[in-house]
Scaffold this motif. Structure first.
Motif, PDB file in Angstrom:
ATOM      1  N   THR A 151      52.278  67.704  81.892  1.00 40.09           N
ATOM      2  CA  THR A 151      53.375  67.266  81.024  1.00 40.09           C
ATOM      3  C   THR A 151      53.061  65.955  80.298  1.00 40.09           C
ATOM      4  OG1 THR A 151      54.387  66.118  82.904  1.00 40.09           O
ATOM      5  CG2 THR A 151      55.117  68.381  82.501  1.00 40.09           C
ATOM      6  N   ASP A 152      51.862  65.428  80.471  1.00 44.01           N
ATOM      7  CA  ASP A 152      51.511  64.115  79.919  1.00 44.01           C
ATOM      8  C   ASP A 152      50.790  64.283  78.571  1.00 44.01           C
ATOM      9  OD1 ASP A 152      50.190  61.679  79.281  1.00 44.01           O
ATOM     10  OD2 ASP A 152      50.212  61.070  81.391  1.00 44.01           O
ATOM     11  N   ALA A 153      51.470  63.940  77.491  1.00 46.73           N
ATOM     12  CA  ALA A 153      50.923  64.144  76.140  1.00 46.73           C
ATOM     13  C   ALA A 153      49.648  63.343  75.915  1.00 46.73           C
ATOM     14  CB  ALA A 153      51.973  63.764  75.090  1.00 46.73           C
ATOM     15  N   ARG A 154      49.597  62.106  76.453  1.00 45.01           N
ATOM     16  CA  ARG A 154      48.405  61.275  76.236  1.00 45.01           C
ATOM     17  C   ARG A 154      47.192  61.850  76.970  1.00 45.01           C
ATOM     18  NH1 ARG A 154      47.601  56.692  77.767  1.00 45.01           N
ATOM     19  NH2 ARG A 154      46.516  55.758  75.998  1.00 45.01           N
ATOM     20  N   GLU A 155      47.396  62.302  78.197  1.00 51.54           N
ATOM     21  CA  GLU A 155      46.296  62.922  78.954  1.00 51.54           C
ATOM     22  C   GLU A 155      45.753  64.152  78.224  1.00 51.54           C
ATOM     23  OE1 GLU A 155      44.373  62.476  81.846  1.00 51.54           O
ATOM     24  OE2 GLU A 155      45.120  60.457  81.435  1.00 51.54           O
ATOM     25  N   ALA A 156      46.686  64.957  77.704  1.00 52.85           N
ATOM     26  CA  ALA A 156      46.289  66.188  77.004  1.00 52.85           C
ATOM     27  C   ALA A 156      45.514  65.860  75.727  1.00 52.85           C
ATOM     28  CB  ALA A 156      47.524  67.022  76.681  1.00 52.85           C
ATOM     29  N   ALA A 157      45.999  64.881  74.964  1.00 51.71           N
ATOM     30  CA  ALA A 157      45.313  64.500  73.720  1.00 51.71           C
ATOM     31  C   ALA A 157      43.930  63.939  74.022  1.00 51.71           C
ATOM     32  CB  ALA A 157      46.150  63.477  72.954  1.00 51.71           C
ATOM     33  N   LYS A 158      43.853  63.190  75.113  1.00 52.95           N
ATOM     34  CA  LYS A 158      42.558  62.618  75.522  1.00 52.95           C
ATOM     35  C   LYS A 158      41.568  63.737  75.872  1.00 52.95           C
ATOM     36  CE  LYS A 158      40.872  59.314  78.982  1.00 52.95           C
ATOM     37  NZ  LYS A 158      41.319  58.547  80.163  1.00 52.95           N
ATOM     38  N   ALA A 159      42.065  64.776  76.578  1.00 50.46           N
ATOM     39  CA  ALA A 159      41.204  65.904  76.964  1.00 50.46           C
ATOM     40  C   ALA A 159      40.734  66.683  75.738  1.00 50.46           C
ATOM     41  CB  ALA A 159      41.948  66.828  77.927  1.00 50.46           C
ATOM     42  N   ALA A 160      41.666  66.955  74.809  1.00 49.01           N
ATOM     43  CA  ALA A 160      41.328  67.775  73.633  1.00 49.01           C
ATOM     44  C   ALA A 160      40.387  67.050  72.682  1.00 49.01           C
ATOM     45  CB  ALA A 160      42.601  68.183  72.905  1.00 49.01           C
ATOM     46  N   THR A 161      40.572  65.739  72.532  1.00 54.08           N
ATOM     47  CA  THR A 161      39.715  64.990  71.598  1.00 54.08           C
ATOM     48  C   THR A 161      38.400  64.594  72.263  1.00 54.08           C
ATOM     49  OG1 THR A 161      40.874  62.942  72.213  1.00 54.08           O
ATOM     50  CG2 THR A 161      41.629  64.075  70.226  1.00 54.08           C
ATOM     51  N   GLY A 162      38.437  64.340  73.576  1.00 51.95           N
ATOM     52  CA  GLY A 162      37.209  63.936  74.285  1.00 51.95           C
ATOM     53  C   GLY A 162      36.276  65.101  74.529  1.00 51.95           C
ATOM     54  N   SER A 163      36.834  66.290  74.780  1.00 51.43           N
ATOM     55  CA  SER A 163      35.989  67.457  75.067  1.00 51.43           C
ATOM     56  C   SER A 163      35.345  68.005  73.806  1.00 51.43           C
ATOM     57  CB  SER A 163      36.827  68.566  75.709  1.00 51.43           C
ATOM     58  OG  SER A 163      37.452  68.117  76.887  1.00 51.43           O
ATOM     59  N   PHE A 164      36.121  68.021  72.707  1.00 50.45           N
ATOM     60  CA  PHE A 164      35.634  68.622  71.453  1.00 50.45           C
ATOM     61  C   PHE A 164      35.599  67.526  70.386  1.00 50.45           C
ATOM     62  CE2 PHE A 164      38.083  71.967  73.721  1.00 50.45           C
ATOM     63  CZ  PHE A 164      37.005  72.774  74.073  1.00 50.45           C
ATOM     64  N   GLU A 165      34.557  66.727  70.434  1.00 53.25           N
ATOM     65  CA  GLU A 165      34.512  65.545  69.563  1.00 53.25           C
ATOM     66  C   GLU A 165      34.476  65.898  68.092  1.00 53.25           C
ATOM     67  OE1 GLU A 165      31.265  63.213  70.993  1.00 53.25           O
ATOM     68  OE2 GLU A 165      32.248  62.823  72.927  1.00 53.25           O
ATOM     69  N   ASP A 166      33.928  67.102  67.755  1.00 53.38           N
ATOM     70  CA  ASP A 166      33.857  67.465  66.340  1.00 53.38           C
ATOM     71  C   ASP A 166      34.834  68.582  65.962  1.00 53.38           C
ATOM     72  OD1 ASP A 166      32.530  69.317  67.821  1.00 53.38           O
ATOM     73  OD2 ASP A 166      30.687  69.359  66.619  1.00 53.38           O
ATOM     74  N   PHE A 167      35.692  69.022  66.925  1.00 54.34           N
ATOM     75  CA  PHE A 167      36.697  70.047  66.588  1.00 54.34           C
ATOM     76  C   PHE A 167      37.858  69.973  67.585  1.00 54.34           C
ATOM     77  CE2 PHE A 167      37.077  74.822  65.178  1.00 54.34           C
ATOM     78  CZ  PHE A 167      38.245  74.504  64.499  1.00 54.34           C
ATOM     79  N   PRO A 168      38.555  68.812  67.638  1.00 53.35           N
ATOM     80  CA  PRO A 168      39.695  68.695  68.555  1.00 53.35           C
ATOM     81  C   PRO A 168      40.888  69.518  68.065  1.00 53.35           C
ATOM     82  CG  PRO A 168      39.523  66.729  67.194  1.00 53.35           C
ATOM     83  CD  PRO A 168      38.331  67.593  66.854  1.00 53.35           C
ATOM     84  N   HIS A 169      41.889  69.654  68.920  1.00 58.46           N
ATOM     85  CA  HIS A 169      43.099  70.386  68.529  1.00 58.46           C
ATOM     86  C   HIS A 169      44.324  69.634  69.050  1.00 58.46           C
ATOM     87  CE1 HIS A 169      44.088  72.016  72.556  1.00 58.46           C
ATOM     88  NE2 HIS A 169      42.787  71.980  72.744  1.00 58.46           N
ATOM     89  N   LEU A 170      45.453  69.942  68.472  1.00 61.68           N
ATOM     90  CA  LEU A 170      46.727  69.372  68.920  1.00 61.68           C
ATOM     91  C   LEU A 170      47.157  70.127  70.177  1.00 61.68           C
ATOM     92  CD1 LEU A 170      49.267  67.598  68.447  1.00 61.68           C
ATOM     93  CD2 LEU A 170      50.171  69.465  67.050  1.00 61.68           C
TER      94      LEU A 170
END
Length: 333
Positions: free
Chosen positions: A19-38
């Protein structure tokens, strides 16, 4: 719609556990540095689920939660406000982790036909039962998506947006398999040209930008989706059969990207990365396509959203997608 855009080798589909939006955004942007998602976090409850979240984007149409599901109402209520508030939270978190980012960024929303199959009219039947309601819903969604894409562009000005339309019910709509409210009958199949035309209209909202349609159901209508001009088709690779070969081959040769869901969407032992993409190589050989085309034509993803996975598995699955994509690029044969 299909330009010579270079898609990166791996990305996520949308939903994540927790339920943590910041954790989720960190995972999506950190895992896929050249193709993150919302990210989407359905565990927060109604309004964070895929139907409620997209209902919150609609313009001049509102939906509320009833015991049977989401129902179209006359005015925005608590459920609409909650959906919009959570989306705002997710966008705030994404903005924080994409400062200065330049590259592809994917946002997801439910497509017009899955929405029509899921949203109820006042009489309790799906909007799918009424062609006029389907048209109104598609028009409202198109305008809502236009505003949503504008908002994301404003927050992440360097990004090139990719719009993913989630259509898990598309095959059921085409085949007349969506159940009525009583559960005893099914709604009539919608004419394929109507389905295709509506999708093409909604895809057009991105104004030349890349659109991907995602379905983790069996029997994805590859040929129909290819004709709508989408840049990519996203699917659960394990559900493919050789019946799909011809349509997939034509789509790939026509420049459509395959978003191959090869990593399980729920906790499961992960094979070595090369093993995860072995089926993709086999498909390529069956289709008689040039192996060197593989990295140019395939993006590796989970098979479905990861909302039902454990947080640890979700992180591992994302890392596994990146490694599997690298294996495909290094050894396409």
């Amino acid at each position: 719609m299909n330009d010579t855009l270079h898609f990166p080798p791996a990305t996520g589909l949308g939903s994540l556990p927790g339920t943590d939006a910041r954790e989720a955004a960190k995972a999506a942007t950190g895992s896929f540095e050249d193709f993150p998602h919302l990210p989407e976090l359905p565990a927060r409850g109604p309004g964070a689920d895929m139907i409620g979240r997209t209902a919150g984007l609609l313009v001049e149409l509102y939906a509320r939660v009833e015991p049977s599901g989401w129902r179209i109402g006359d005015r925005p209520g608590r459920d609409t406000r909650r959906a919009r508030s959570w989306l705002g939270e997710d966008l705030d978190a994404l903005e924080e982790f994409t400062q200065g980012y330049e590259g592809l960024l994917k946002v997801q929303a439910v497509g017009p036909w899955t929405l029509a199959a899921a949203l109820e009219l006042k009489n309790g039947e799906a909007a799918l039962s009424d062609p006029g309601a389907c048209r109104d819903l598609a028009a409202s969604l198109t305008e809502g998506l236009r505003l949503h894409l504008e908002e994301v562009r404003r927050r992440v000005p360097g990004a090139r947006l990719v719009l993913q339309l989630d259509e898990p019910s598309l095959t059921a709509v085409l085949r007349g398999q969506v159940k009525t409210a009583s559960g005893y009958r099914t709604h009539r199949a919608v004419d394929r040209q109507t389905v295709e035309g509506t999708l093409r209209d909604v895809v057009g909202v991105h104004d030349g930008g890349p659109v991907v349609v995602h379905s983790c159901a069996a029997d994805v209508p590859f040929a129909l989706l290819h004709r709508t001009g989408v840049a990519g088709i996203s699917f659960d690779f394990s559900l493919l059969t050789e019946r799909d070969d011809e349509a997939i081959g034509e789509a790939v040769e026509g420049g459509t990207r395959l978003f191959a869901g090869v990593v399980p969407g729920a906790d499961a032992p992960l094979s070595d990365p090369a093993g995860s993409v072995m089926g993709v190589r086999t498909l390529w050989r069956r289709l008689g396509l040039r192996p060197g085309l593989l990295p140019e034509a395939v993006t590796v993803t989970p098979a479905c959203g990861l909302a039902g996975a454990s947080p640890g598995y979700a992180r591992s699955a994302y890392a596994h997608c990146v490694r599997a994509a690298r294996s495909l690029a290094d050894n396409p044969e």
